[in-house]
Design an enzyme around this catalytic site. Structure first.
Site, PDB file in Angstrom:
ATOM      1  CG  ASP A   1       3.969  19.538   2.159  1.00  0.00           C
ATOM      2  OD1 ASP A   1       4.392  18.399   2.445  1.00  0.00           O
ATOM      3  OD2 ASP A   1       4.652  20.573   2.275  1.00  0.00           O
TER       4      ASP A   1
ATOM      5  CE1 TYR B   1      10.363  26.182   5.598  1.00  0.00           C
ATOM      6  CE2 TYR B   1      10.329  23.845   6.099  1.00  0.00           C
ATOM      7  CZ  TYR B   1      11.021  24.966   5.702  1.00  0.00           C
ATOM      8  OH  TYR B   1      12.358  24.899   5.424  1.00  0.00           O
TER       9      TYR B   1
ATOM     10  CE  LYS C   1      11.038  15.798   8.368  1.00  0.00           C
ATOM     11  NZ  LYS C   1      11.563  17.128   8.375  1.00  0.00           N
TER      12      LYS C   1
HETATM   13  N1  HOZ Z   1      12.069  22.767   9.663  1.00  0.00           N
HETATM   14  C1  HOZ Z   1      12.111  21.553  10.398  1.00  0.00           C
HETATM   15  C2  HOZ Z   1      10.909  21.321  11.238  1.00  0.00           C
HETATM   16  N2  HOZ Z   1       9.647  21.618  10.704  1.00  0.00           N
HETATM   17  C3  HOZ Z   1      13.333  21.482  11.272  1.00  0.00           C
HETATM   18  C4  HOZ Z   1      14.398  20.708  10.624  1.00  0.00           C
HETATM   19  C5  HOZ Z   1      15.603  20.413  11.505  1.00  0.00           C
HETATM   20  O1  HOZ Z   1      16.124  21.298  12.190  1.00  0.00           O
HETATM   21  O2  HOZ Z   1      16.036  19.286  11.495  1.00  0.00           O
END
Ligand code: HOZ
Length: 432
Positions: free
Chosen positions: A241, A146, A269
């Site tokens: 990534d 992802y 983040k």
């Molecule tokens: N897609 C995020 C984890 N791989 C989740 C993001 C979220 O819900 O904060």
């Protein structure tokens, strides 16, 4: 053991009236685990407290960035001391130079950095740069990886797409994803074949060096090395990534663990200590093609936001300390072993994939090296385990296909409490 959840339930009902699904990001709605979300009031260390006053040991940790725990003192200080001087200028600051320097020092492949506001923006921009630099359009990505929700990369995607069964979203034009070739993760043979056929047309290969969005799946020996070899041979670019793995699995990220030098790296983040940040960086000759030095356009008022930059510096500073990752690795290993033993004693088939600071217990026999194998897990059992652990005060990722995240605040005492609760939960679900 049933917690009071009246205030969370009430907020969820209100949220559902004004926010689709009641949440700002799909997985946190707890749909895949047959529960309703807890609304969080506050957090400290590795503890979350919800609006009903229930506390939980947190293994989501904001999906990774909080490697030093919630409300980490130096981040709180950085934010409170700088907020009074303004929260956004849309102009450069000293702290963004310092953070960029810290990143360049930690990751030798990263010679220059551009800050953005999320991991999604980082991958979108890196892909644009790769296409511009090579003059090619085709991308290679891997099923179950992802890379955020940008159109070109939302094909057979992991994370929420996988959890909710929408691997390729409606609304993504066919013409856009037709330029994205999706290959199986860890399949060196098919990778070679794709390059034999289309090598000269491929702009870039983008990969999670340790997959975290189909649950944790480490790379098979030689897989990443083959990506490097093929991209070099054909003049396409290698985008690593590291939105999850950067500064989590090692100070220099997964690339330092594997001794690899990608052309571009994306980060998220963790470099903002949990504030909204992303970045992409890499070879100087590529990065100099970004505007205003070059023609490749990307921009954002909140990019390099001063609060996020200060928080990021505070987050990254302890990571260079001797022994930091050894301690994180020891905690991760102890938890992985404890979960495996507990499941075995309860007769629950379980395979735990773990790398420093992140792990996934897959509810099936292993090994788990591919998306197909991960998808073969007993997701109903994971859901039952999730609910059993939530009742015991442990907040796990609400999906079989996400990574548990540890922090320096998950000490052996916490780990051993988790193992004991899990042993109990395994027995409970084995009896169901
Ligand atoms: N897609 C995020 C984890 N791989 C989740 C993001 C979220 O819900 O904060």
């Amino acid at each position: 053991m049933t917690a009071e959840t009246a205030r969370s339930d009430d907020l969820y009902a209100r949220a559902r009236r004004v926010i689709p699904g009641g949440v700002s990001s799909p997985v946190r709605a707890f749909k895949a685990v047959g529960a309703t979300p807890r609304f969080i009031a506050r957090a400290a260390g590795c503890t979350l407290v919800d609006v009903d006053g229930n506390d939980y040991v947190d293994y989501v940790m904001s999906w990774g960035p909080l490697i030093n725990g919630h409300a980490f003192g130096p981040i709180v200080f950085a934010l409170t001391s700088s907020a009074a001087y303004g929260t956004s200028y849309g102009a450069p600051t000293e702290s963004e130079v310092e953070l960029a320097e810290a990143m360049v020092a930690a990751m030798p492949s990263v010679e220059m950095v551009r800050f953005v506001s999320s991991g999604t923006e980082a991958t979108m921009s890196a892909v644009r740069l790769a296409r511009a630099a090579t003059g090619r359009t085709m991308l290679v990505k891997f099923a179950g990886n992802y890379h955020g929700h940008g159109d070109a990369l939302l094909a057979r995607a992991g994370s929420g797409s996988l959890t909710l069964g929408v691997p390729t979203s409606p609304g993504v034009p066919e013409t856009v994803v037709s330029q994205t070739l999706v290959l199986p993760y860890n399949d060196v043979g098919l990778l070679r074949e794709a390059f034999r056929k289309d090598g000269e047309a491929i702009a870039a290969v983008i990969v999670e060096p340790i997959a975290g969005n189909m649950g944790v799946v480490p790379p098979a020996p030689g897989f990443l090395e083959e990506i490097r070899r093929q991209t070099e041979r054909t003049g396409s670019l290698f985008i690593m990534d590291e939105v999850i793995t950067g500064f989590r699995v090692a100070h220099g990220g997964a690339q330092s663990r594997f001794g690899l030098t990608p052309d571009l790296t994306t980060l998220g983040k963790i470099i903002g200590g949990g504030l909204p940040v992303g970045a992409f960086g890499g070879r100087r000759d590529l990065m100099e093609q970004m505007a205003p030095d070059g023609p490749v356009y990307e921009a954002g008022t909140l990019s390099g936001n001063p609060l996020a930059m200060r928080a990021g510096l505070a987050n990254l500073t302890p990571l260079g300390d001797p022994g930091y990752y050894e301690a994180l690795d020891a905690a991760t290993g102890r938890l992985a072993d404890g979960l495996s033993e507990g499941a075995t004693r309860a007769g629950v088939p379980l395979t735990v994939n773990a790398v420093t600071g992140m792990l996934t217990p897959f509810f099936r026999d292993g090994p788990i090296q591919t998306l197909g194998e991960a998808e073969g897990s007993d997701t109903a059992r994971y859901a039952a385990f999730f609910r059993a652990m939530l009742r015991r005060g442990f907040y796990l990722p609400p999906s079989q296909f996400e990574a548990w995240m540890l922090s320096s605040r998950h000490d052996f005492g916490i780990i051993d409490r988790t193992i004991a609760a899990a042993a109990d939960a395994f027995h409970e679900i084995a009896a169901q």
